[in-house]
Design a protein around this motif. Structure first.
Motif, PDB file in Angstrom:
ATOM      1  N   HIS A  27       0.832  -1.206   0.000  1.00  0.00           N
ATOM      2  CA  HIS A  27       0.000   0.000   0.000  1.00  0.00           C
ATOM      3  C   HIS A  27       0.867   1.258   0.000  1.00  0.00           C
ATOM      4  CE1 HIS A  27      -3.398   2.606   0.883  1.00  0.00           C
ATOM      5  NE2 HIS A  27      -2.680   3.142   1.876  1.00  0.00           N
ATOM      6  N   VAL A  28       1.907   1.275   0.839  1.00  0.00           N
ATOM      7  CA  VAL A  28       2.799   2.442   0.913  1.00  0.00           C
ATOM      8  C   VAL A  28       3.532   2.644  -0.400  1.00  0.00           C
ATOM      9  CG1 VAL A  28       4.860   3.353   2.040  1.00  0.00           C
ATOM     10  CG2 VAL A  28       3.059   2.301   3.416  1.00  0.00           C
ATOM     11  N   GLN A  29       3.978   1.546  -1.020  1.00  0.00           N
ATOM     12  CA  GLN A  29       4.660   1.656  -2.309  1.00  0.00           C
ATOM     13  C   GLN A  29       3.721   2.193  -3.381  1.00  0.00           C
ATOM     14  OE1 GLN A  29       6.031  -2.383  -2.754  1.00  0.00           O
ATOM     15  NE2 GLN A  29       8.011  -1.942  -1.778  1.00  0.00           N
ATOM     16  N   THR A  30       2.466   1.785  -3.346  1.00  0.00           N
ATOM     17  CA  THR A  30       1.482   2.293  -4.301  1.00  0.00           C
ATOM     18  C   THR A  30       1.268   3.786  -4.123  1.00  0.00           C
ATOM     19  OG1 THR A  30       0.351   0.140  -4.310  1.00  0.00           O
ATOM     20  CG2 THR A  30      -0.886   2.039  -5.122  1.00  0.00           C
ATOM     21  N   ALA A  31       1.218   4.248  -2.861  1.00  0.00           N
ATOM     22  CA  ALA A  31       1.066   5.683  -2.593  1.00  0.00           C
ATOM     23  C   ALA A  31       2.216   6.478  -3.171  1.00  0.00           C
ATOM     24  CB  ALA A  31       0.964   5.909  -1.085  1.00  0.00           C
TER      25      ALA A  31
END
Length: 220
Positions: A27-31
């Motif tokens: 999720h953090v990488q997608t952000a």
């Protein structure tokens, strides 16, 4: 670990990721990818304005919220956009200190200052002061970055001032009582929702509360 203290929340996120939370890591990488795409659009527009506001989070850390207003060009269409980029912790709250934080962060994000055309902040002296304020420091470095007082803050001041007028104060009081009626009564809320759907059958934003249904009835 980052060089500066960026708050308990981000530290807990890093701890969870380091402990093996793959879903959170993804999720953090997608952000980060979303932020990169926004920055690419901003640089492509070749014209943007900074919108920033300073606030204190629950842990007592001063934070800068940074948004960018720009013209997005896509498939021969132009659309005015305002996108949030990030929160940045600040320690030096003087005008020059805040300006340095903004400049350093935007350079870190690889935004081209050759394209900056505006700044929007509140009226605090550290932000808008014409000699040592953040806006003045940035405009001295980038003359095309004109400062405009934040419209939302101006609206807030106007409302706060007009609320001192008895007729307006009474009107707002009546609106508040109407809000409470539909918020606290399921029957009244359902009736309002049905009336909205009857008048606007294509509406997709109807909720059984004043915060939704009644406001929508005013603004659809």
């Amino acid at each position: 670990m980052p060089a500066e203290n960026d708050g308990n929340f981000r530290a807990l996120l890093r701890l969870a990721i380091d402990s093996g939370d793959e879903n959170l890591k993804k999720h953090v990488q997608t952000a980060a990818l979303i932020q990169k795409k926004i920055i690419n659009r901003i640089n492509k527009s070749q014209c943007f304005a900074i919108i920033a506001d300073e606030t204190t989070d629950v842990s007592g850390i001063e934070q800068f919220s940074i948004c960018i207003r720009y013209v997005d060009r896509f498939e021969n269409e132009e659309k005015l956009r305002e996108d949030f980029l990030c929160f940045v912790p600040v320690e030096d709250t003087t005008g020059s200190g805040l300006a340095n934080v903004l400049i350093d962060k935007l350079k870190e994000l690889k935004l081209s200052f050759a394209h900056i055309r505006g700044q929007g902040y509140d009226g605090a002296r550290s932000m808008s002061g014409h000699v040592k304020g953040c806006a003045s420091v940035i405009q001295n470095l980038y003359p095309a970055a004109l400062y405009v007082h934040c419209a939302n803050h101006s609206l807030n001041f106007a409302i706060a001032t007009t609320c001192k007028i008895p007729a307006i104060r009474n009107c707002i009081g009546s609106m508040k009582e109407t809000v409470n009626l539909f918020r606290m009564s399921t029957k009244a809320g359902t009736l309002l929702k049905n009336l909205i759907l009857e008048s606007f059958p294509n509406s997709k934003q109807v909720r059984n509360t004043l915060g939704g249904a009644l406001r929508i009835s005013f603004f659809i």
